[in-house]
Write a protein that holds these residues in place. Sequence first.
Motif, short mmCIF file in Angstrom:
data_model
loop_
_atom_site.label_atom_id
_atom_site.label_comp_id
_atom_site.label_asym_id
_atom_site.label_seq_id
_atom_site.Cartn_x
_atom_site.Cartn_y
_atom_site.Cartn_z
N GLY A 166 5.01 -13.18 21.11
CA GLY A 166 4.38 -14.44 21.49
C GLY A 166 4.96 -14.92 22.80
N VAL A 167 5.58 -16.11 22.78
CA VAL A 167 6.20 -16.66 23.98
C VAL A 167 7.62 -17.10 23.64
CG1 VAL A 167 6.11 -18.63 25.59
CG2 VAL A 167 4.01 -17.40 25.04
N GLY A 168 8.54 -16.90 24.55
CA GLY A 168 9.94 -17.28 24.32
C GLY A 168 10.85 -16.24 24.95
N GLN A 169 12.16 -16.45 24.81
CA GLN A 169 13.11 -15.46 25.37
C GLN A 169 13.00 -14.15 24.60
OE1 GLN A 169 14.51 -15.96 28.05
NE2 GLN A 169 15.71 -17.82 28.19
N ALA A 170 13.04 -14.22 23.27
CA ALA A 170 12.94 -13.01 22.45
C ALA A 170 11.59 -12.34 22.68
CB ALA A 170 13.09 -13.36 20.98
N ALA A 171 10.58 -13.15 22.92
CA ALA A 171 9.22 -12.62 23.08
C ALA A 171 9.06 -11.81 24.36
CB ALA A 171 8.22 -13.77 23.06
N TYR A 199 15.43 -23.23 20.18
CA TYR A 199 14.43 -22.84 21.16
C TYR A 199 15.18 -22.51 22.45
CZ TYR A 199 10.32 -24.70 18.57
OH TYR A 199 9.33 -24.92 17.67
N GLY A 200 15.34 -21.23 22.77
CA GLY A 200 16.11 -20.85 23.95
C GLY A 200 15.35 -21.07 25.24
N LEU A 201 14.11 -20.56 25.31
CA LEU A 201 13.37 -20.59 26.58
C LEU A 201 13.19 -22.00 27.11
CD1 LEU A 201 11.74 -18.54 28.49
CD2 LEU A 201 9.75 -19.57 27.46
N THR A 202 12.95 -22.95 26.20
CA THR A 202 12.67 -24.32 26.65
C THR A 202 13.94 -25.19 26.61
OG1 THR A 202 11.75 -24.62 24.45
CG2 THR A 202 10.19 -24.39 26.26
C1 LIG Z 1 1.65 -24.19 21.93
C2 LIG Z 1 2.92 -24.20 22.74
N1 LIG Z 1 3.88 -25.09 22.42
C3 LIG Z 1 5.03 -25.11 23.11
C4 LIG Z 1 5.25 -24.23 24.14
C5 LIG Z 1 6.56 -24.27 24.90
N2 LIG Z 1 7.49 -23.25 24.45
C6 LIG Z 1 7.56 -22.05 25.08
S1 LIG Z 1 8.77 -21.06 24.43
C7 LIG Z 1 9.18 -22.24 23.29
C8 LIG Z 1 10.29 -22.03 22.32
C9 LIG Z 1 10.64 -20.60 22.05
O1 LIG Z 1 11.62 -20.56 21.07
P1 LIG Z 1 11.85 -19.29 20.18
O2 LIG Z 1 10.58 -18.73 19.69
O3 LIG Z 1 12.87 -19.66 19.14
O4 LIG Z 1 12.39 -18.20 21.19
P2 LIG Z 1 13.69 -18.09 22.07
O5 LIG Z 1 13.31 -18.58 23.42
O6 LIG Z 1 14.78 -18.89 21.41
O7 LIG Z 1 13.96 -16.62 22.02
C10 LIG Z 1 8.38 -23.39 23.43
C11 LIG Z 1 8.50 -24.60 22.59
C12 LIG Z 1 4.23 -23.30 24.44
N3 LIG Z 1 4.40 -22.36 25.38
N4 LIG Z 1 3.09 -23.30 23.73
#
Ligand SMILES: Cc1ncc(C[n+]2csc(CCOP(=O)(O)OP(=O)(O)O)c2C)c(N)n1
Length: 284
Positions: free
Chosen positions: A46-51, A122-125
Amino acid sequence: MDKNYWNRDGETAWCPGCGNFGIRDMVMDAYSDLNLSKDKVIMVSGVGQAAKAPQYYDVNYFNGLHGRALPAALGIHTANPEMKIIVQSGDGDIYGEGGNHFLHAIRRNPDMTLLVHDNMIYGLTKGQAAPTTQKGMVTSVQTQGVFLEPINPVAMAITMGATFVARGSISDKKGTTELIKRGIEHKGLAIIDIFQNCVSFNKQNTFAWYKNNSEAIPVSHDPSDKMKALELAMRTEPWLLGLFYQEEGSTFAEHLATRDEIHPALYQQKRSTETLNKIFDDYR
Ligand SMILES: Cc1ncc(C[n+]2csc(CCOP(=O)(O)OP(=O)(O)O)c2C)c(N)n1
Ligand code: SF4
Protein backbone atom coordinates in the motif's frame (compact mmCIF):
# COMPACT_ATOMS: atom_id res chain seq x y z
CA MET A 1 19.91 -19.89 -5.02
CA ASP A 2 22.10 -16.78 -4.48
CA LYS A 3 20.13 -14.21 -2.51
CA ASN A 4 21.58 -11.43 -4.72
CA TYR A 5 19.25 -12.73 -7.44
CA TRP A 6 16.54 -10.72 -5.59
CA ASN A 7 18.66 -7.67 -4.91
CA ARG A 8 17.75 -4.48 -6.75
CA ASP A 9 20.79 -2.27 -6.58
CA GLY A 10 20.08 1.32 -5.78
CA GLU A 11 19.38 3.68 -2.94
CA THR A 12 16.61 3.22 -0.42
CA ALA A 13 14.76 6.01 1.33
CA TRP A 14 14.83 4.30 4.74
CA CYS A 15 16.70 5.75 7.76
CA PRO A 16 19.98 4.00 8.67
CA GLY A 17 19.21 1.45 11.41
CA CYS A 18 15.56 0.99 10.38
CA GLY A 19 14.17 -2.51 10.90
CA ASN A 20 12.81 -2.52 7.34
CA PHE A 21 16.31 -3.46 6.12
CA GLY A 22 16.36 -6.59 8.28
CA ILE A 23 12.93 -7.70 7.10
CA ARG A 24 13.92 -7.10 3.49
CA ASP A 25 16.90 -9.37 4.09
CA MET A 26 14.76 -12.12 5.63
CA VAL A 27 12.43 -12.05 2.64
CA MET A 28 15.36 -12.37 0.19
CA ASP A 29 16.71 -15.29 2.24
CA ALA A 30 13.30 -16.98 2.22
CA TYR A 31 12.85 -16.54 -1.55
CA SER A 32 16.36 -17.87 -2.22
CA ASP A 33 15.96 -20.87 0.11
CA LEU A 34 12.69 -21.73 -1.63
CA ASN A 35 14.33 -21.30 -5.05
CA LEU A 36 11.52 -19.10 -6.28
CA SER A 37 11.74 -17.78 -9.80
CA LYS A 38 11.25 -14.05 -10.50
CA ASP A 39 8.58 -14.60 -13.10
CA LYS A 40 6.45 -16.48 -10.56
CA VAL A 41 6.46 -13.82 -7.81
CA ILE A 42 4.55 -10.56 -7.55
CA MET A 43 4.74 -8.34 -4.51
CA VAL A 44 1.99 -5.94 -3.52
CA SER A 45 1.90 -3.13 -0.97
CA GLY A 46 0.00 0.00 0.00
CA VAL A 47 1.55 3.27 1.16
CA GLY A 48 4.09 3.84 3.94
CA GLN A 49 7.74 3.16 4.73
CA ALA A 50 7.26 -0.62 4.82
CA ALA A 51 5.13 -0.36 1.69
CA LYS A 52 8.19 0.86 -0.22
CA ALA A 53 9.81 -2.55 0.35
CA PRO A 54 8.72 -4.17 -2.95
CA GLN A 55 10.51 -1.38 -4.84
CA TYR A 56 13.78 -2.55 -3.29
CA TYR A 57 13.75 -6.10 -4.69
CA ASP A 58 14.35 -7.17 -8.26
CA VAL A 59 10.80 -8.45 -8.64
CA ASN A 60 7.42 -7.64 -10.19
CA TYR A 61 5.44 -5.40 -7.86
CA PHE A 62 2.38 -3.23 -7.53
CA ASN A 63 1.97 -0.34 -5.07
CA GLY A 64 -1.69 0.29 -4.32
CA LEU A 65 -3.34 3.15 -2.47
CA HIS A 66 -2.95 3.46 1.29
CA GLY A 67 -4.73 0.52 2.91
CA ARG A 68 -5.58 -1.09 -0.42
CA ALA A 69 -2.78 -3.64 -0.74
CA LEU A 70 -5.01 -6.64 -0.04
CA PRO A 71 -7.82 -5.89 -2.53
CA ALA A 72 -5.21 -5.11 -5.22
CA ALA A 73 -3.50 -8.42 -4.44
CA LEU A 74 -6.82 -10.25 -4.58
CA GLY A 75 -7.47 -8.80 -8.04
CA ILE A 76 -4.04 -9.92 -9.25
CA HIS A 77 -4.59 -13.37 -7.73
CA THR A 78 -7.98 -13.70 -9.41
CA ALA A 79 -6.51 -12.75 -12.78
CA ASN A 80 -3.57 -15.11 -12.42
CA PRO A 81 -3.80 -17.70 -9.63
CA GLU A 82 -0.49 -19.26 -10.73
CA MET A 83 1.58 -16.34 -9.34
CA LYS A 84 3.04 -16.38 -5.80
CA ILE A 85 1.65 -13.23 -4.24
CA ILE A 86 3.43 -11.64 -1.30
CA VAL A 87 1.80 -8.61 0.29
CA GLN A 88 4.29 -6.60 2.31
CA SER A 89 3.14 -3.44 4.09
CA GLY A 90 2.97 -1.60 7.42
CA ASP A 91 0.75 -2.05 10.47
CA GLY A 92 -1.04 1.23 9.74
CA ASP A 93 -1.59 0.28 6.11
CA ILE A 94 -2.95 -3.20 6.82
CA TYR A 95 -4.67 -2.84 10.22
CA GLY A 96 -5.63 0.88 10.10
CA GLU A 97 -6.51 2.23 6.64
CA GLY A 98 -6.81 -1.32 5.35
CA GLY A 99 -8.48 -2.83 8.43
CA ASN A 100 -11.71 -3.60 6.63
CA HIS A 101 -9.84 -5.39 3.84
CA PHE A 102 -7.79 -7.34 6.40
CA LEU A 103 -10.96 -8.81 7.93
CA HIS A 104 -12.56 -9.69 4.62
CA ALA A 105 -9.37 -11.13 3.12
CA ILE A 106 -9.29 -13.56 6.06
CA ARG A 107 -12.85 -14.66 5.23
CA ARG A 108 -11.88 -15.30 1.60
CA ASN A 109 -8.65 -17.16 2.42
CA PRO A 110 -6.86 -16.37 -0.88
CA ASP A 111 -3.63 -18.23 -1.54
CA MET A 112 -1.12 -15.49 -0.66
CA THR A 113 1.29 -14.39 2.06
CA LEU A 114 0.84 -11.24 4.11
CA LEU A 115 3.92 -9.79 5.84
CA VAL A 116 3.10 -6.87 8.13
CA HIS A 117 5.98 -4.70 9.32
CA ASP A 118 4.63 -3.89 12.78
CA ASN A 119 6.62 -0.91 14.10
CA MET A 120 3.67 0.16 16.30
CA ILE A 121 3.71 3.64 14.70
CA TYR A 122 3.00 5.53 11.49
CA GLY A 123 6.59 5.98 10.27
CA LEU A 124 6.15 7.69 6.90
CA THR A 125 3.92 10.45 8.27
CA LYS A 126 6.30 11.17 11.17
CA GLY A 127 5.08 9.26 14.16
CA GLN A 128 1.33 9.43 14.73
CA ALA A 129 -0.20 6.50 16.65
CA ALA A 130 -1.06 3.39 14.65
CA PRO A 131 -3.64 0.75 15.67
CA THR A 132 -0.86 -1.25 17.37
CA THR A 133 0.70 1.70 19.26
CA GLN A 134 0.87 0.83 22.93
CA LYS A 135 -1.46 2.59 25.37
CA GLY A 136 0.15 5.57 27.11
CA MET A 137 2.81 6.19 24.47
CA VAL A 138 3.41 9.87 23.75
CA THR A 139 3.59 10.63 20.02
CA SER A 140 3.84 13.72 17.82
CA VAL A 141 0.03 13.95 17.75
CA GLN A 142 -1.02 12.07 20.90
CA THR A 143 0.93 14.47 23.13
CA GLN A 144 -0.94 13.39 26.28
CA GLY A 145 -0.29 9.73 25.51
CA VAL A 146 -2.40 7.27 23.50
CA PHE A 147 -5.61 6.49 25.40
CA LEU A 148 -7.02 3.86 23.02
CA GLU A 149 -6.46 0.14 23.52
CA PRO A 150 -4.14 -1.25 20.82
CA ILE A 151 -5.44 -4.01 18.59
CA ASN A 152 -3.85 -7.45 18.81
CA PRO A 153 -3.68 -8.49 15.13
CA VAL A 154 -2.59 -12.04 15.89
CA ALA A 155 -5.49 -12.72 18.26
CA MET A 156 -7.84 -10.94 15.85
CA ALA A 157 -6.73 -13.07 12.90
CA ILE A 158 -7.19 -16.29 14.87
CA THR A 159 -10.71 -15.38 15.98
CA MET A 160 -11.64 -14.30 12.43
CA GLY A 161 -10.79 -17.77 11.11
CA ALA A 162 -7.40 -17.18 9.47
CA THR A 163 -5.72 -20.41 8.37
CA PHE A 164 -2.10 -19.43 9.14
CA VAL A 165 -1.22 -16.94 11.86
CA ALA A 166 2.31 -16.20 13.05
CA ARG A 167 4.37 -13.50 14.71
CA GLY A 168 8.02 -12.82 13.87
CA SER A 169 10.45 -10.15 14.98
CA ILE A 170 13.37 -8.16 13.68
CA SER A 171 15.20 -9.51 16.77
CA ASP A 172 14.78 -13.12 15.55
CA LYS A 173 16.00 -13.20 11.95
CA LYS A 174 16.43 -16.97 11.71
CA GLY A 175 13.06 -17.87 13.21
CA THR A 176 11.22 -15.21 11.20
CA THR A 177 12.82 -16.29 7.90
CA GLU A 178 11.55 -19.83 8.60
CA LEU A 179 8.07 -18.45 9.30
CA ILE A 180 8.11 -16.53 6.01
CA LYS A 181 9.07 -19.73 4.17
CA ARG A 182 6.32 -21.73 5.86
CA GLY A 183 3.86 -18.94 5.12
CA ILE A 184 4.75 -18.94 1.41
CA GLU A 185 4.27 -22.71 1.31
CA HIS A 186 0.92 -22.54 3.12
CA LYS A 187 -2.18 -23.05 0.97
CA GLY A 188 -4.41 -20.08 1.81
CA LEU A 189 -3.78 -16.70 3.43
CA ALA A 190 -0.67 -16.79 5.63
CA ILE A 191 -0.51 -13.83 8.01
CA ILE A 192 2.81 -12.98 9.63
CA ASP A 193 2.96 -9.94 11.91
CA ILE A 194 6.63 -8.93 12.19
CA PHE A 195 7.88 -6.66 14.99
CA GLN A 196 10.02 -3.93 13.44
CA ASN A 197 11.92 -1.06 15.05
CA CYS A 198 11.43 2.50 13.78
CA VAL A 199 14.53 4.34 14.96
CA SER A 200 13.17 7.79 14.16
CA PHE A 201 9.62 7.88 15.55
CA ASN A 202 9.24 5.06 18.06
CA LYS A 203 11.84 5.42 20.79
CA GLN A 204 9.88 3.09 23.06
CA ASN A 205 9.67 -0.14 21.03
CA THR A 206 13.33 -0.33 20.03
CA PHE A 207 15.25 -3.36 18.70
CA ALA A 208 16.37 -4.08 22.29
CA TRP A 209 12.78 -3.74 23.54
CA TYR A 210 11.51 -6.29 21.01
CA LYS A 211 14.37 -8.62 21.92
CA ASN A 212 13.86 -8.30 25.68
CA ASN A 213 10.09 -8.52 25.57
CA SER A 214 9.58 -11.54 23.34
CA GLU A 215 10.34 -15.24 23.39
CA ALA A 216 9.57 -18.31 21.27
CA ILE A 217 6.22 -20.09 21.57
CA PRO A 218 6.75 -23.25 23.68
CA VAL A 219 7.81 -26.13 21.38
CA SER A 220 5.04 -28.25 22.91
CA HIS A 221 2.40 -25.98 21.29
CA ASP A 222 0.22 -27.76 18.72
CA PRO A 223 -0.66 -25.18 16.01
CA SER A 224 -3.92 -26.97 15.24
CA ASP A 225 -5.21 -26.16 18.76
CA LYS A 226 -7.16 -22.95 18.15
CA MET A 227 -8.13 -22.16 21.74
CA LYS A 228 -4.55 -22.60 22.94
CA ALA A 229 -3.32 -20.49 19.99
CA LEU A 230 -5.65 -17.70 21.08
CA GLU A 231 -4.51 -17.93 24.69
CA LEU A 232 -0.86 -17.67 23.60
CA ALA A 233 -1.68 -14.79 21.24
CA MET A 234 -3.19 -12.81 24.15
CA ARG A 235 0.08 -12.93 26.14
CA THR A 236 2.13 -9.75 26.05
CA GLU A 237 4.72 -10.08 28.83
CA PRO A 238 6.57 -11.51 27.05
CA TRP A 239 5.07 -11.42 23.54
CA LEU A 240 5.36 -14.82 21.87
CA LEU A 241 7.02 -15.45 18.50
CA GLY A 242 6.35 -18.32 16.12
CA LEU A 243 3.45 -20.11 14.47
CA PHE A 244 0.31 -19.82 16.60
CA TYR A 245 -2.25 -21.45 14.35
CA GLN A 246 -2.47 -23.35 11.07
CA GLU A 247 -5.26 -25.29 9.42
CA GLU A 248 -6.21 -26.45 5.91
CA GLY A 249 -9.17 -24.48 4.63
CA SER A 250 -10.80 -24.05 1.25
CA THR A 251 -9.29 -21.17 -0.68
CA PHE A 252 -10.77 -18.30 -2.67
CA ALA A 253 -9.52 -19.75 -5.98
CA GLU A 254 -11.16 -23.12 -5.26
CA HIS A 255 -14.54 -21.42 -4.97
CA LEU A 256 -13.91 -19.49 -8.17
CA ALA A 257 -12.98 -22.72 -9.93
CA THR A 258 -16.49 -24.09 -9.32
CA ARG A 259 -17.95 -20.94 -10.85
CA ASP A 260 -15.56 -21.08 -13.79
CA GLU A 261 -17.26 -24.18 -15.15
CA ILE A 262 -20.13 -21.88 -16.09
CA HIS A 263 -18.33 -18.55 -16.55
CA PRO A 264 -14.59 -18.78 -17.22
CA ALA A 265 -12.45 -16.13 -15.51
CA LEU A 266 -11.66 -13.09 -17.67
CA TYR A 267 -8.05 -14.11 -18.12
CA GLN A 268 -9.19 -17.48 -19.49
CA GLN A 269 -11.56 -15.99 -22.07
CA LYS A 270 -10.13 -15.66 -25.58
CA ARG A 271 -10.81 -12.29 -27.18
CA SER A 272 -10.07 -11.35 -30.76
CA THR A 273 -7.94 -8.25 -31.45
CA GLU A 274 -11.02 -6.74 -33.08
CA THR A 275 -13.08 -7.12 -29.89
CA LEU A 276 -10.24 -5.75 -27.75
CA ASN A 277 -9.83 -2.71 -30.04
CA LYS A 278 -13.55 -2.07 -29.79
CA ILE A 279 -13.34 -2.12 -25.97
CA PHE A 280 -10.40 0.34 -26.05
CA ASP A 281 -12.26 2.57 -28.54
CA ASP A 282 -15.26 2.70 -26.19
CA TYR A 283 -13.00 4.24 -23.53
CA ARG A 284 -11.25 6.75 -25.78
C1 LIG B 1 -6.31 7.41 2.80
C2 LIG B 1 -4.99 7.95 3.30
N1 LIG B 1 -4.89 8.34 4.58
C3 LIG B 1 -3.72 8.80 5.06
C4 LIG B 1 -2.61 8.87 4.25
C5 LIG B 1 -1.31 9.38 4.82
N2 LIG B 1 -0.41 8.31 5.18
C6 LIG B 1 0.55 7.88 4.30
S1 LIG B 1 1.53 6.68 4.98
C7 LIG B 1 0.67 6.73 6.43
C8 LIG B 1 1.05 5.87 7.59
C9 LIG B 1 1.84 4.64 7.24
O1 LIG B 1 2.04 3.90 8.40
P1 LIG B 1 2.33 2.36 8.37
O2 LIG B 1 1.44 1.67 7.43
O3 LIG B 1 2.34 1.89 9.78
O4 LIG B 1 3.76 2.27 7.69
P2 LIG B 1 5.20 2.75 8.11
O5 LIG B 1 5.40 4.06 7.42
O6 LIG B 1 5.24 2.84 9.61
O7 LIG B 1 6.06 1.66 7.58
C10 LIG B 1 -0.37 7.67 6.38
C11 LIG B 1 -1.29 7.97 7.50
C12 LIG B 1 -2.75 8.43 2.91
N3 LIG B 1 -1.69 8.40 2.09
N4 LIG B 1 -3.93 7.98 2.47
S1 SF4 C 1 10.86 6.67 9.78
FE1 SF4 C 1 11.00 4.77 10.91
S2 SF4 C 1 10.01 3.22 9.60
FE2 SF4 C 1 10.51 5.00 8.33
S3 SF4 C 1 12.51 4.54 7.44
FE3 SF4 C 1 12.85 5.77 9.28
S4 SF4 C 1 13.18 4.26 10.89
FE4 SF4 C 1 12.22 3.19 9.18
